[in-house]
Design a protein around this motif. Structure first.
Motif, mmCIF file in Angstrom:
data_model
loop_
_atom_site.group_PDB
_atom_site.id
_atom_site.type_symbol
_atom_site.label_atom_id
_atom_site.label_comp_id
_atom_site.label_asym_id
_atom_site.label_seq_id
_atom_site.Cartn_x
_atom_site.Cartn_y
_atom_site.Cartn_z
ATOM 1 N N VAL A 125 0.847 -1.197 0.000
ATOM 2 C CA VAL A 125 0.000 0.000 0.000
ATOM 3 C C VAL A 125 0.881 1.246 0.000
ATOM 4 O O VAL A 125 1.848 1.326 0.748
ATOM 5 N N ALA A 126 0.526 2.210 -0.839
ATOM 6 C CA ALA A 126 1.201 3.509 -0.867
ATOM 7 C C ALA A 126 0.288 4.555 -0.258
ATOM 8 O O ALA A 126 -0.922 4.538 -0.477
ATOM 9 N N VAL A 127 0.860 5.464 0.530
ATOM 10 C CA VAL A 127 0.123 6.600 1.092
ATOM 11 C C VAL A 127 0.787 7.859 0.573
ATOM 12 O O VAL A 127 2.000 8.038 0.705
ATOM 13 N N ASP A 128 -0.018 8.737 -0.023
ATOM 14 C CA ASP A 128 0.548 9.904 -0.686
ATOM 15 C C ASP A 128 -0.437 11.065 -0.570
ATOM 16 O O ASP A 128 -1.634 10.871 -0.352
ATOM 17 N N VAL A 129 0.069 12.278 -0.706
ATOM 18 C CA VAL A 129 -0.774 13.471 -0.798
ATOM 19 C C VAL A 129 -0.789 13.889 -2.259
ATOM 20 O O VAL A 129 0.252 14.250 -2.820
ATOM 21 N N ILE A 130 -1.962 13.795 -2.897
ATOM 22 C CA ILE A 130 -2.034 14.147 -4.319
ATOM 23 C C ILE A 130 -2.642 15.533 -4.535
ATOM 24 O O ILE A 130 -2.540 16.084 -5.616
ATOM 25 N N ASN A 131 -3.284 16.095 -3.498
ATOM 26 C CA ASN A 131 -3.837 17.449 -3.602
ATOM 27 C C ASN A 131 -2.970 18.395 -2.782
ATOM 28 O O ASN A 131 -3.150 18.548 -1.574
ATOM 29 N N ALA A 132 -2.034 19.057 -3.446
ATOM 30 C CA ALA A 132 -1.078 19.921 -2.748
ATOM 31 C C ALA A 132 -1.692 21.237 -2.303
ATOM 32 O O ALA A 132 -1.058 21.983 -1.554
ATOM 33 N N THR A 133 -2.919 21.553 -2.751
ATOM 34 C CA THR A 133 -3.554 22.797 -2.295
ATOM 35 C C THR A 133 -4.282 22.607 -0.973
ATOM 36 O O THR A 133 -4.789 23.580 -0.406
ATOM 37 N N GLY A 134 -4.331 21.380 -0.459
ATOM 38 C CA GLY A 134 -4.902 21.123 0.850
ATOM 39 C C GLY A 134 -6.414 21.235 0.886
ATOM 40 O O GLY A 134 -7.091 21.471 -0.117
ATOM 41 N N LEU A 135 -6.947 21.040 2.095
ATOM 42 C CA LEU A 135 -8.373 21.154 2.355
ATOM 43 C C LEU A 135 -8.578 22.196 3.451
ATOM 44 O O LEU A 135 -7.949 22.116 4.509
ATOM 45 N N ILE A 136 -9.445 23.162 3.189
ATOM 46 C CA ILE A 136 -9.692 24.260 4.117
ATOM 47 C C ILE A 136 -11.029 24.037 4.803
ATOM 48 O O ILE A 136 -12.056 23.835 4.150
ATOM 49 N N PHE A 190 -8.722 33.182 1.923
ATOM 50 C CA PHE A 190 -8.215 32.666 0.653
ATOM 51 C C PHE A 190 -7.092 31.687 0.955
ATOM 52 O O PHE A 190 -6.425 31.775 1.987
ATOM 53 N N ALA A 191 -6.893 30.738 0.068
ATOM 54 C CA ALA A 191 -5.851 29.728 0.261
ATOM 55 C C ALA A 191 -4.498 30.403 0.456
ATOM 56 O O ALA A 191 -4.154 31.341 -0.283
ATOM 57 N N PRO A 192 -3.704 29.957 1.423
ATOM 58 C CA PRO A 192 -2.481 30.691 1.777
ATOM 59 C C PRO A 192 -1.451 30.770 0.657
ATOM 60 O O PRO A 192 -0.664 31.718 0.621
ATOM 61 N N GLU A 193 -1.427 29.812 -0.275
ATOM 62 C CA GLU A 193 -0.462 29.860 -1.377
ATOM 63 C C GLU A 193 -1.008 30.582 -2.606
ATOM 64 O O GLU A 193 -0.305 30.725 -3.606
ATOM 65 N N SER A 194 -2.246 31.031 -2.547
ATOM 66 C CA SER A 194 -2.877 31.623 -3.717
ATOM 67 C C SER A 194 -2.445 33.073 -3.899
ATOM 68 O O SER A 194 -1.992 33.726 -2.951
ATOM 69 N N PRO A 195 -2.598 33.623 -5.105
ATOM 70 C CA PRO A 195 -2.269 35.038 -5.324
ATOM 71 C C PRO A 195 -3.264 35.985 -4.664
ATOM 72 O O PRO A 195 -3.050 37.193 -4.667
ATOM 73 N N SER A 217 -11.604 22.286 -1.026
ATOM 74 C CA SER A 217 -10.223 22.191 -1.490
ATOM 75 C C SER A 217 -9.606 23.579 -1.532
ATOM 76 O O SER A 217 -10.300 24.580 -1.767
ATOM 77 N N GLY A 218 -8.293 23.653 -1.303
ATOM 78 C CA GLY A 218 -7.619 24.941 -1.359
ATOM 79 C C GLY A 218 -7.852 25.670 -2.668
ATOM 80 O O GLY A 218 -7.963 26.892 -2.696
ATOM 81 N N VAL A 219 -7.955 24.919 -3.771
ATOM 82 C CA VAL A 219 -8.160 25.558 -5.071
ATOM 83 C C VAL A 219 -9.538 26.198 -5.155
ATOM 84 O O VAL A 219 -9.751 27.134 -5.928
ATOM 85 N N ASP A 220 -10.493 25.743 -4.338
ATOM 86 C CA ASP A 220 -11.816 26.390 -4.294
ATOM 87 C C ASP A 220 -11.733 27.796 -3.728
ATOM 88 O O ASP A 220 -12.606 28.634 -3.998
ATOM 89 N N HIS A 221 -10.702 28.059 -2.908
ATOM 90 C CA HIS A 221 -10.521 29.376 -2.295
ATOM 91 C C HIS A 221 -9.352 30.122 -2.939
ATOM 92 O O HIS A 221 -8.745 30.985 -2.308
ATOM 93 N N TRP A 222 -9.067 29.805 -4.188
ATOM 94 C CA TRP A 222 -7.893 30.362 -4.863
ATOM 95 C C TRP A 222 -8.107 31.813 -5.279
ATOM 96 O O TRP A 222 -7.204 32.638 -5.220
ATOM 97 N N ASN A 223 -9.332 32.113 -5.711
ATOM 98 C CA ASN A 223 -9.654 33.471 -6.151
ATOM 99 C C ASN A 223 -11.155 33.702 -6.005
ATOM 100 O O ASN A 223 -11.910 32.756 -5.751
ATOM 101 N N GLY A 280 -9.177 26.323 9.699
ATOM 102 C CA GLY A 280 -7.845 25.757 9.524
ATOM 103 C C GLY A 280 -7.719 25.026 8.201
ATOM 104 O O GLY A 280 -8.623 25.039 7.360
ATOM 105 N N MET A 281 -6.599 24.372 8.033
ATOM 106 C CA MET A 281 -6.295 23.704 6.762
ATOM 107 C C MET A 281 -5.492 22.433 7.053
ATOM 108 O O MET A 281 -4.682 22.388 7.984
ATOM 109 N N TYR A 282 -5.741 21.397 6.264
ATOM 110 C CA TYR A 282 -4.945 20.176 6.396
ATOM 111 C C TYR A 282 -4.723 19.542 5.037
ATOM 112 O O TYR A 282 -5.404 19.875 4.061
ATOM 113 N N TYR A 283 -3.752 18.650 4.973
ATOM 114 C CA TYR A 283 -3.448 17.910 3.755
ATOM 115 C C TYR A 283 -3.930 16.479 3.938
ATOM 116 O O TYR A 283 -3.523 15.790 4.879
#
Length: 534
Positions: free
Chosen positions: A275-286, A340-345, A438-444, A505-508
């Motif tokens: 089994v592999a465990v990975d984070v595929i959504n780098a924008t996180g969940l808010i 807004f997502a912390p990494e967003s413009p 998703s973080g991308v939902d809060h991108w702009n 808050g936010m988590y991955y």
């Protein structure tokens, strides 16, 4: 504090007697991808249902005019190309040749126009587009035109968005269904066909490879853009609400992919060498708490602000994701999250000092607002571990603040149905609920549905904040990046005053899958093309 102690149960669940037996014959099993989504899907309409699970289902069945790559750039998907004329007031789109719906009818310009109209009634980005549309016409089966009364340079971003609701193209006969009435038939032109007669609500869904689908012949697969190659004959979704059962099924190989392993169990499944465990959504969940602006006590902004004063974001994220880590992520939780997502413009630090983490100060504010002891009907979805954990922390917080909390626990589908009610709480209404975007939902501002303040047309909670809408419009018309950031900074300042929702808050979120799956694409949503079994 509220994480379940399921490790022992999961280990015991690995025995054959504890597992549900999914009827999968060999050798067909090798050509079937078995997946456990994060929730049940009670409604398959991708425009009326903004839940992520409805979007994820739709990406299997439907296609988009433009896809979005990992750098959030629109790329042609169903469209062969487009031209823009008349100073941006005329857009003409040409569809790829040979596109066909699952009912064997061709994809035509009129299908695209009808789909855009229906989507534009429900989606925040689509509503802005439609406010500028003078008319849309079909010039031939493969060519349609959009004439605007005001330029809309973000047209392609609107068409390619992966935030709910996404613009999916469906046959005209379905797209003509009223935008506030659920369609009950899923017919698209995407890489998989929905097997309607195998759908067992609350249990399973099935999809078969669309033999007529023609992937793009060039480009690189990246998120929802590029060639979509279906390597499996079938994709089966198994609804398994019990986390220990899902973990055991993944470890034994009875399922291939578990979308959202719970915090207390993904360290266990990660120890399995298969089994592999990975984070595929780098924008996180808010995380957010959404108050109902139509009913007391949260129809009073002073009461909404008390929650900002009391909240400690890290408490919520610890309950949701714990203290575990995944390779590449020394921590999976973050605090200091604004609107807004912390990494967003669009991100800003303005107003973050309003998050004071003080129960005593919040109680004093609640007393001053005249709402001490007010009844709250708090909705909870127990079949979603993250929402359940956040809601339990929130219920405890509200009680300590001085509210009288009535916790209503159901499944997610029931919560979604109830949150549509605008009735008073003594007539089946509600006061608030916790959820995640998703973080991308809060991108702009274009994709950010929960920050909008357009009253009855807003996302459930229905805030009316004209100043927010004015700044959103300023962002759409911003002549440069500095002006756009000025608009989103002002939106955040307004949000901390008016509180359309409370950021928690936010988590991955890690995902877990069998290591014999290769080609899994990064990003949102979970993507079922290009995956193959090694």
């Amino acid at each position: 504090m509220f994480r379940r102690d399921l490790l022992a149960g999961a280990a015991a669940g690995a025995t054959a007697a504890a597992l549900p037996r999914f009827a999968i014959a060999q050798p067909a099993a090798a050509r079937t991808l078995r997946y456990v989504p994060h929730a049940n899907i009670p409604n398959i309409d991708p425009f009326t249902n903004t839940a992520f699970v409805a979007r994820d289902h739709a990406f299997l069945v439907y296609d988009q005019l433009y896809g979005m790559d990992e750098q959030f750039r629109p790329q042609p998907q169903m469209v062969q190309g487009h031209v823009v004329e008349n100073d941006g007031l005329l857009w003409r789109f040409t569809l790829r040749d040979g596109l066909k719906f699952h009912d064997n009818t061709p994809v035509r310009g009129r299908d695209c126009i009808a789909s855009i109209r229906r989507w534009g009634r429900r989606d925040a980005f689509g509503q802005e587009l439609m406010s500028r549309v003078a008319d849309m016409t079909e010039e031939s089966d493969r060519v349609f035109a959009i004439r605007l009364n005001r330029a809309f340079p973000k047209m392609l971003e609107a068409f390619s968005k992966v935030t709910t609701s996404c613009l999916f193209i469906m046959p005209e006969r379905l797209a003509n269904v009223d935008a506030f009435t659920n369609i009950t038939e899923a017919v698209g032109s995407g890489p998989y066909r929905f097997v309607q007669n195998e759908w067992v609500p609350g249990s399973s869904l099935a999809y078969v490879r669309n033999a007529d689908y023609v992937p793009l012949s060039s480009g690189t697969a990246s998120m929802t853009a590029g060639p979509k190659v279906a390597h499996f004959d079938r994709v089966e979704w198994k609804i398994i609400p019990d986390a220990s059962t899902a973990a055991a099924a993944l470890q034994s190989g009875e399922i291939d992919w578990w979308e959202q392993p719970t915090a207390d169990l993904f360290p266990l499944v990660a120890r399995n060498r298969n089994v592999a465990v990975d984070v595929i959504n780098a924008t996180g969940l808010i995380g957010i708490f959404r108050p109902n602006h139509l009913t007391a006590p949260f129809n009073n902004p002073a009461v909404r602000r008390t929650v900002l004063t009391a909240i400690n974001q890290i408490d919520f994220m610890t309950a949701v994701i714990g203290d575990a880590t995944v390779q590449g992520y020394p921590t999976l939780k973050r605090e200091g999250i604004g609107y807004f997502a912390p990494e967003s413009p669009s991100a800003s630090t303005v107003g973050l000092d309003r998050l004071k983490k003080s129960i005593d100060a919040a109680r004093a504010e609640l007393q001053a607002a005249g709402a001490m002891g007010a009844r709250l009907v708090l909705l909870n979805a127990t079949d979603l571990a993250s929402i359940n954990a956040a809601t339990l922390v929130g219920a405890d917080l509200f009680r300590r603040m001085g509210f009288n909390v009535d916790l209503v626990s159901t499944d997610w589908g029931t919560l979604v149905a109830r949150r549509a009610s605008k009735n008073p709480i003594d007539q089946g209404g509600w006061s608030g609920f916790f959820t995640f975007w998703s973080g991308v939902d809060h991108w702009n501002p274009a994709s950010h549905a929960s920050i909008r303040g357009h009253g009855d047309n807003a996302w459930p909670g229905w805030p009316t904040i004209p100043a927010m809408e004015a700044q959103r419009n300023a962002w759409f018309d911003a002549p440069n990046d500095a002006a756009a950031l000025a608009a989103t900074t002002e939106m955040q300042r307004i949000a901390f005053d008016e509180v359309p929702y409370v950021p928690t808050g936010m988590y991955y979120q890690p995902t877990a899958y069998r290591r014999n799956l290769t080609g899994m694409l990064k990003g949102q949503p979970p993507l079922f093309w290009n995956i193959r079994r090694a």
